[in-house]
Design a protein around this motif. Structure first.
Motif, PDB file in Angstrom:
ATOM      1  N   TYR A 147       2.379   1.742  -3.446  1.00 51.26           N
ATOM      2  CA  TYR A 147       1.302   2.080  -4.378  1.00 51.26           C
ATOM      3  C   TYR A 147       0.911   3.545  -4.230  1.00 51.26           C
ATOM      4  O   TYR A 147       0.769   4.274  -5.215  1.00 51.26           O
ATOM      5  CB  TYR A 147       0.089   1.171  -4.142  1.00 51.26           C
ATOM      6  CG  TYR A 147      -1.105   1.524  -4.989  1.00 51.26           C
ATOM      7  CD1 TYR A 147      -1.207   1.058  -6.296  1.00 51.26           C
ATOM      8  CD2 TYR A 147      -2.113   2.334  -4.482  1.00 51.26           C
ATOM      9  CE1 TYR A 147      -2.307   1.394  -7.082  1.00 51.26           C
ATOM     10  CE2 TYR A 147      -3.213   2.677  -5.259  1.00 51.26           C
ATOM     11  CZ  TYR A 147      -3.300   2.208  -6.564  1.00 51.26           C
ATOM     12  OH  TYR A 147      -4.378   2.543  -7.337  1.00 51.26           O
ATOM     13  N   ASP A 148       0.760   3.990  -2.978  1.00 50.69           N
ATOM     14  CA  ASP A 148       0.395   5.387  -2.716  1.00 50.69           C
ATOM     15  C   ASP A 148       1.446   6.349  -3.264  1.00 50.69           C
ATOM     16  O   ASP A 148       1.109   7.399  -3.830  1.00 50.69           O
ATOM     17  CB  ASP A 148       0.192   5.625  -1.221  1.00 50.69           C
ATOM     18  CG  ASP A 148      -1.030   4.912  -0.668  1.00 50.69           C
ATOM     19  OD1 ASP A 148      -1.924   4.534  -1.466  1.00 50.69           O
ATOM     20  OD2 ASP A 148      -1.087   4.724   0.569  1.00 50.69           O
ATOM     21  N   GLN A 149       2.714   6.012  -3.103  1.00 54.89           N
ATOM     22  CA  GLN A 149       3.774   6.876  -3.620  1.00 54.89           C
ATOM     23  C   GLN A 149       3.746   6.951  -5.143  1.00 54.89           C
ATOM     24  O   GLN A 149       3.937   8.024  -5.727  1.00 54.89           O
ATOM     25  CB  GLN A 149       5.137   6.391  -3.137  1.00 54.89           C
ATOM     26  CG  GLN A 149       5.364   6.629  -1.656  1.00 54.89           C
ATOM     27  CD  GLN A 149       6.736   6.164  -1.220  1.00 54.89           C
ATOM     28  OE1 GLN A 149       7.679   6.173  -2.003  1.00 54.89           O
ATOM     29  NE2 GLN A 149       6.847   5.752   0.033  1.00 54.89           N
ATOM     30  N   VAL A 150       3.524   5.822  -5.788  1.00 54.12           N
ATOM     31  CA  VAL A 150       3.448   5.802  -7.247  1.00 54.12           C
ATOM     32  C   VAL A 150       2.298   6.682  -7.721  1.00 54.12           C
ATOM     33  O   VAL A 150       2.456   7.494  -8.643  1.00 54.12           O
ATOM     34  CB  VAL A 150       3.294   4.354  -7.779  1.00 54.12           C
ATOM     35  CG1 VAL A 150       2.929   4.339  -9.255  1.00 54.12           C
ATOM     36  CG2 VAL A 150       4.577   3.569  -7.546  1.00 54.12           C
ATOM     37  N   LYS A 151       1.157   6.551  -7.077  1.00 51.04           N
ATOM     38  CA  LYS A 151      -0.015   7.333  -7.474  1.00 51.04           C
ATOM     39  C   LYS A 151       0.166   8.813  -7.144  1.00 51.04           C
ATOM     40  O   LYS A 151      -0.131   9.683  -7.964  1.00 51.04           O
ATOM     41  CB  LYS A 151      -1.281   6.794  -6.791  1.00 51.04           C
ATOM     42  CG  LYS A 151      -1.735   5.468  -7.354  1.00 51.04           C
ATOM     43  CD  LYS A 151      -2.058   5.634  -8.819  1.00 51.04           C
ATOM     44  CE  LYS A 151      -2.472   4.341  -9.453  1.00 51.04           C
ATOM     45  NZ  LYS A 151      -2.663   4.438 -10.893  1.00 51.04           N
ATOM     46  N   THR A 152       0.658   9.127  -5.962  1.00 47.31           N
ATOM     47  CA  THR A 152       0.840  10.517  -5.543  1.00 47.31           C
ATOM     48  C   THR A 152       1.807  11.247  -6.463  1.00 47.31           C
ATOM     49  O   THR A 152       1.604  12.408  -6.814  1.00 47.31           O
ATOM     50  CB  THR A 152       1.367  10.575  -4.090  1.00 47.31           C
ATOM     51  OG1 THR A 152       0.414   9.936  -3.239  1.00 47.31           O
ATOM     52  CG2 THR A 152       1.591  11.995  -3.639  1.00 47.31           C
ATOM     53  N   ASP A 180       0.807  -1.220   0.000  1.00 50.14           N
ATOM     54  CA  ASP A 180       0.000   0.000   0.000  1.00 50.14           C
ATOM     55  C   ASP A 180       0.841   1.271   0.000  1.00 50.14           C
ATOM     56  O   ASP A 180       0.553   2.219  -0.742  1.00 50.14           O
ATOM     57  CB  ASP A 180      -0.955   0.016   1.201  1.00 50.14           C
ATOM     58  CG  ASP A 180      -2.057  -1.022   1.079  1.00 50.14           C
ATOM     59  OD1 ASP A 180      -2.315  -1.484  -0.061  1.00 50.14           O
ATOM     60  OD2 ASP A 180      -2.654  -1.366   2.106  1.00 50.14           O
ATOM     61  N   ALA A 214       4.036   3.482 -13.669  1.00 49.98           N
ATOM     62  CA  ALA A 214       4.335   2.197 -13.034  1.00 49.98           C
ATOM     63  C   ALA A 214       4.788   1.140 -14.039  1.00 49.98           C
ATOM     64  O   ALA A 214       5.751   0.410 -13.790  1.00 49.98           O
ATOM     65  CB  ALA A 214       3.120   1.711 -12.249  1.00 49.98           C
ATOM     66  N   HIS A 261       2.475  10.398  -9.528  1.00 51.55           N
ATOM     67  CA  HIS A 261       2.074  10.206 -10.934  1.00 51.55           C
ATOM     68  C   HIS A 261       3.200   9.524 -11.727  1.00 51.55           C
ATOM     69  O   HIS A 261       3.540   9.931 -12.836  1.00 51.55           O
ATOM     70  CB  HIS A 261       1.677  11.529 -11.587  1.00 51.55           C
ATOM     71  CG  HIS A 261       0.615  12.269 -10.830  1.00 51.55           C
ATOM     72  ND1 HIS A 261      -0.690  11.845 -10.793  1.00 51.55           N
ATOM     73  CD2 HIS A 261       0.674  13.377 -10.052  1.00 51.55           C
ATOM     74  CE1 HIS A 261      -1.397  12.662 -10.046  1.00 51.55           C
ATOM     75  NE2 HIS A 261      -0.585  13.610  -9.572  1.00 51.55           N
TER      76      HIS A 261
END
Length: 79
Positions: free
Chosen positions: A10-15, A7, A20, A17
């Motif tokens: 994943y959050d870092q990748v999404k935050t 998690d 991936a 942008h």
């Protein structure tokens, strides 16, 4: 293929942008290359051992002393 990310990652990748899929491809390529290089190194060392044999205790001690000096110099330069 599915890839699991914890998690927090994943959050870092999404935050951030981050792309991936592209990052995964680069990481897999880098790991495959690293493993290939390790295999080539093992084959090269095996060839050397066949050609010149195992180092003597004196040769091994000399090599270890050189490695310690190099490591010591690197540590001094880093500080």
């Amino acid at each position: 293929m599915q890839v699991y990310l914890p998690d927090d990652l994943y959050d870092q990748v999404k935050t951030r942008h981050l792309p991936a899929s592209e990052l995964l491809q680069q990481a897999v390529r880098a790991e495959v290359r690293r493993q290939d290089l390790l295999s080539e190194t093992d084959a090269y060392l095996a060839g050397l051992l066949t050609e010149v044999g195992e180092p003597s205790p004196q040769e091994r001690a000399r090599a270890e002393a050189i490695a310690r000096r190099v490591a010591s110099r690197r540590a001094q330069q880093a500080s």
